[in-house]
Design an enzyme around this catalytic site. Structure first.
Site, mmCIF file in Angstrom:
data_model
loop_
_atom_site.group_PDB
_atom_site.id
_atom_site.type_symbol
_atom_site.label_atom_id
_atom_site.label_comp_id
_atom_site.label_asym_id
_atom_site.label_seq_id
_atom_site.Cartn_x
_atom_site.Cartn_y
_atom_site.Cartn_z
ATOM 1 N N SER A 18 -20.094 5.762 -33.995
ATOM 2 C CA SER A 18 -19.852 7.206 -34.111
ATOM 3 C C SER A 18 -19.526 7.611 -35.546
ATOM 4 O O SER A 18 -19.889 8.706 -35.989
ATOM 5 C CB SER A 18 -18.755 7.669 -33.145
ATOM 6 O OG SER A 18 -17.489 7.221 -33.553
ATOM 7 N N ASN A 19 -18.848 6.743 -36.290
ATOM 8 C CA ASN A 19 -18.603 7.076 -37.707
ATOM 9 C C ASN A 19 -19.902 7.061 -38.504
ATOM 10 O O ASN A 19 -20.101 7.899 -39.386
ATOM 11 C CB ASN A 19 -17.578 6.108 -38.306
ATOM 12 C CG ASN A 19 -16.161 6.541 -38.018
ATOM 13 O OD1 ASN A 19 -15.685 7.535 -38.559
ATOM 14 N ND2 ASN A 19 -15.491 5.821 -37.118
ATOM 15 N N ARG A 71 -19.977 -18.272 -43.251
ATOM 16 C CA ARG A 71 -19.841 -16.850 -43.604
ATOM 17 C C ARG A 71 -20.618 -16.514 -44.874
ATOM 18 O O ARG A 71 -21.153 -15.413 -45.007
ATOM 19 C CB ARG A 71 -18.365 -16.488 -43.807
ATOM 20 C CG ARG A 71 -17.579 -16.437 -42.509
ATOM 21 C CD ARG A 71 -16.138 -15.975 -42.750
ATOM 22 N NE ARG A 71 -15.377 -16.019 -41.522
ATOM 23 C CZ ARG A 71 -15.307 -15.026 -40.629
ATOM 24 N NH1 ARG A 71 -15.972 -13.915 -40.843
ATOM 25 N NH2 ARG A 71 -14.584 -15.149 -39.542
ATOM 26 N N MET A 96 -17.121 -5.300 -37.499
ATOM 27 C CA MET A 96 -16.013 -6.165 -37.126
ATOM 28 C C MET A 96 -16.195 -7.614 -37.603
ATOM 29 O O MET A 96 -16.015 -8.556 -36.832
ATOM 30 C CB MET A 96 -15.813 -6.114 -35.604
ATOM 31 C CG MET A 96 -15.534 -4.711 -35.085
ATOM 32 S SD MET A 96 -14.264 -3.849 -36.036
ATOM 33 C CE MET A 96 -13.063 -3.548 -34.770
ATOM 34 N N ARG A 97 -16.550 -7.781 -38.865
ATOM 35 C CA ARG A 97 -16.636 -9.114 -39.452
ATOM 36 C C ARG A 97 -15.866 -9.124 -40.766
ATOM 37 O O ARG A 97 -15.927 -8.149 -41.521
ATOM 38 C CB ARG A 97 -18.094 -9.492 -39.774
ATOM 39 C CG ARG A 97 -19.011 -9.596 -38.617
ATOM 40 C CD ARG A 97 -18.618 -10.652 -37.625
ATOM 41 N NE ARG A 97 -18.625 -12.001 -38.167
ATOM 42 C CZ ARG A 97 -18.111 -13.053 -37.516
ATOM 43 N NH1 ARG A 97 -17.528 -12.891 -36.348
ATOM 44 N NH2 ARG A 97 -18.172 -14.254 -38.041
ATOM 45 N N ASN A 113 -14.421 1.389 -46.370
ATOM 46 C CA ASN A 113 -14.193 1.119 -44.945
ATOM 47 C C ASN A 113 -13.348 2.250 -44.371
ATOM 48 O O ASN A 113 -12.622 2.931 -45.091
ATOM 49 C CB ASN A 113 -13.443 -0.208 -44.793
ATOM 50 C CG ASN A 113 -13.184 -0.570 -43.338
ATOM 51 O OD1 ASN A 113 -14.066 -0.408 -42.484
ATOM 52 N ND2 ASN A 113 -11.987 -1.040 -43.036
ATOM 53 N N HIS A 115 -10.418 2.738 -41.393
ATOM 54 C CA HIS A 115 -9.514 1.972 -40.532
ATOM 55 C C HIS A 115 -8.725 2.961 -39.665
ATOM 56 O O HIS A 115 -8.207 3.953 -40.182
ATOM 57 C CB HIS A 115 -8.567 1.130 -41.390
ATOM 58 C CG HIS A 115 -7.656 0.288 -40.562
ATOM 59 N ND1 HIS A 115 -8.100 -0.837 -39.888
ATOM 60 C CD2 HIS A 115 -6.344 0.419 -40.263
ATOM 61 C CE1 HIS A 115 -7.088 -1.366 -39.220
ATOM 62 N NE2 HIS A 115 -6.019 -0.622 -39.434
ATOM 63 N N ASP A 151 -8.102 -5.043 -44.810
ATOM 64 C CA ASP A 151 -7.503 -3.698 -44.771
ATOM 65 C C ASP A 151 -6.502 -3.469 -45.913
ATOM 66 O O ASP A 151 -5.501 -2.788 -45.743
ATOM 67 C CB ASP A 151 -6.816 -3.450 -43.410
ATOM 68 C CG ASP A 151 -7.779 -3.603 -42.245
ATOM 69 O OD1 ASP A 151 -8.956 -3.259 -42.403
ATOM 70 O OD2 ASP A 151 -7.359 -4.080 -41.177
ATOM 71 N N GLU A 180 -11.303 10.691 -38.170
ATOM 72 C CA GLU A 180 -12.172 9.714 -38.850
ATOM 73 C C GLU A 180 -13.499 10.369 -39.211
ATOM 74 O O GLU A 180 -14.022 10.208 -40.316
ATOM 75 C CB GLU A 180 -12.436 8.504 -37.947
ATOM 76 C CG GLU A 180 -11.204 7.665 -37.658
ATOM 77 C CD GLU A 180 -11.555 6.394 -36.888
ATOM 78 O OE1 GLU A 180 -12.590 5.773 -37.178
ATOM 79 O OE2 GLU A 180 -10.789 6.026 -35.985
HETATM 80 C C1 GAR Z 1 -13.458 3.206 -35.451
HETATM 81 O O1 GAR Z 1 -12.313 3.731 -34.860
HETATM 82 C C2 GAR Z 1 -13.129 2.509 -36.753
HETATM 83 O O2 GAR Z 1 -12.105 3.149 -37.462
HETATM 84 C C3 GAR Z 1 -12.685 1.160 -36.259
HETATM 85 O O3 GAR Z 1 -13.571 0.837 -35.238
HETATM 86 C C4 GAR Z 1 -14.016 2.048 -34.615
HETATM 87 C C5 GAR Z 1 -15.518 2.035 -34.608
HETATM 88 O O4 GAR Z 1 -16.017 3.137 -33.910
HETATM 89 N N1 GAR Z 1 -12.690 0.192 -37.297
HETATM 90 C C6 GAR Z 1 -11.847 -0.828 -37.373
HETATM 91 O O5 GAR Z 1 -11.006 -1.068 -36.531
HETATM 92 C C7 GAR Z 1 -12.026 -1.702 -38.596
HETATM 93 N N2 GAR Z 1 -10.876 -2.507 -38.805
HETATM 94 P P1 GAR Z 1 -17.470 3.669 -34.188
HETATM 95 O O6 GAR Z 1 -18.392 2.456 -34.044
HETATM 96 O O7 GAR Z 1 -17.705 4.682 -33.131
HETATM 97 O O8 GAR Z 1 -17.488 4.229 -35.582
#
Ligand code: GAR
Length: 206
Positions: A18-19, A71, A96-97, A113, A115, A151, A180
């Site tokens: 969604s972001n 990695r 998420m990596r 990023n 958070h 982070d 966000e």
């Molecule tokens: C979001 O809330 C983002 O801030 C978080 O994952 C979600 C992804 O949602 N990110 C983290 O936790 C990174 N440490 P999205 O795929 O709908 O953007």
């Protein structure tokens, strides 16, 4: 006078996206200083990939599973995809990596990023549950430059939301997510326009 060329941006996702969608929507505005040229996922079934394809944006899937514990090899494969698309800036959006120090250093000052917490509080996962557990009255989200520490990079923008008495994880997450989707496009706009200056841990906006 011709407008300056839009900066070429890749968005890295692992799921819903969604972001990424908020960034794509913002970048569709003619005066936005960046364009999303690549959406890259480490998971083939990331829902956000369908949206990117429907928008006509190039997509790439580089599954971390294929690289086992290596990695550096995973990051090298991502680097090759980014270079193939002439990417200038990278946005992590629910990616998420953990990235290797070498990859982070290569993109220092050019990778950001989002958070879902007010850093430096609640680094890591399950931020909304942990915020409720801790009893904080204010929660929110943070955009930051990416450095090798998780982070930990210099903070660019933050948005705060209240934690209400009847909140659960889902209601709080939804309130934060709305913010966000507002601050991430704004952050990319400032970055791509060359308006962010890093001064130690502080980021100043020109
Ligand atoms: C979001 O809330 C983002 O801030 C978080 O994952 C979600 C992804 O949602 N990110 C983290 O936790 C990174 N440490 P999205 O795929 O709908 O953007």
């Amino acid at each position: 006078m011709t407008a300056p060329a839009k900066k070429r941006v890749a968005v890295l996702i692992s799921g819903r996206g969604s972001n990424m969608m908020a960034l794509v929507d913002a970048a569709n505005a003619p005066d936005f200083p960046a364009e999303i040229v690549l959406v890259l996922s480490n998971k083939a079934d990331a829902a956000g990939l369908d949206f990117a394809r429907a928008q006509g944006i190039a997509t790439a899937v580089i599954e971390h599973k294929a690289f086992g514990k290596d990695r550096a090899a995973f990051d090298a494969a991502m680097q090759a995809a980014l270079e193939a698309h002439g990417v200038e800036f990278v946005c992590l959006a629910g990616f998420m990596r953990l990235l290797t120090p070498g990859f982070c250093e290569h993109w220092a000052g050019r990778m950001i990023n989002i958070h879902p917490a007010l850093l430096p509080s609640f680094k890591g996962l399950d931020t909304h549950a942990r915020a409720l557990e801790a009893g904080v009255k204010v929660h929110g989200c943070t955009t930051h430059f990416v450095t090798p520490g998780m982070d930990e990079g210099p903070i660019i923008l933050q948005a705060a939301v209240p934690v209400l008495d009847d909140d659960n994880e889902a209601t709080l997450a939804a309130r934060v997510l709305k913010e966000e989707h507002r601050i991430y496009p704004e952050t990319l706009r400032l970055l791509a326009a060359g308006r962010l200056k890093i001064d130690g841990q502080r980021v100043k906006t020109a």
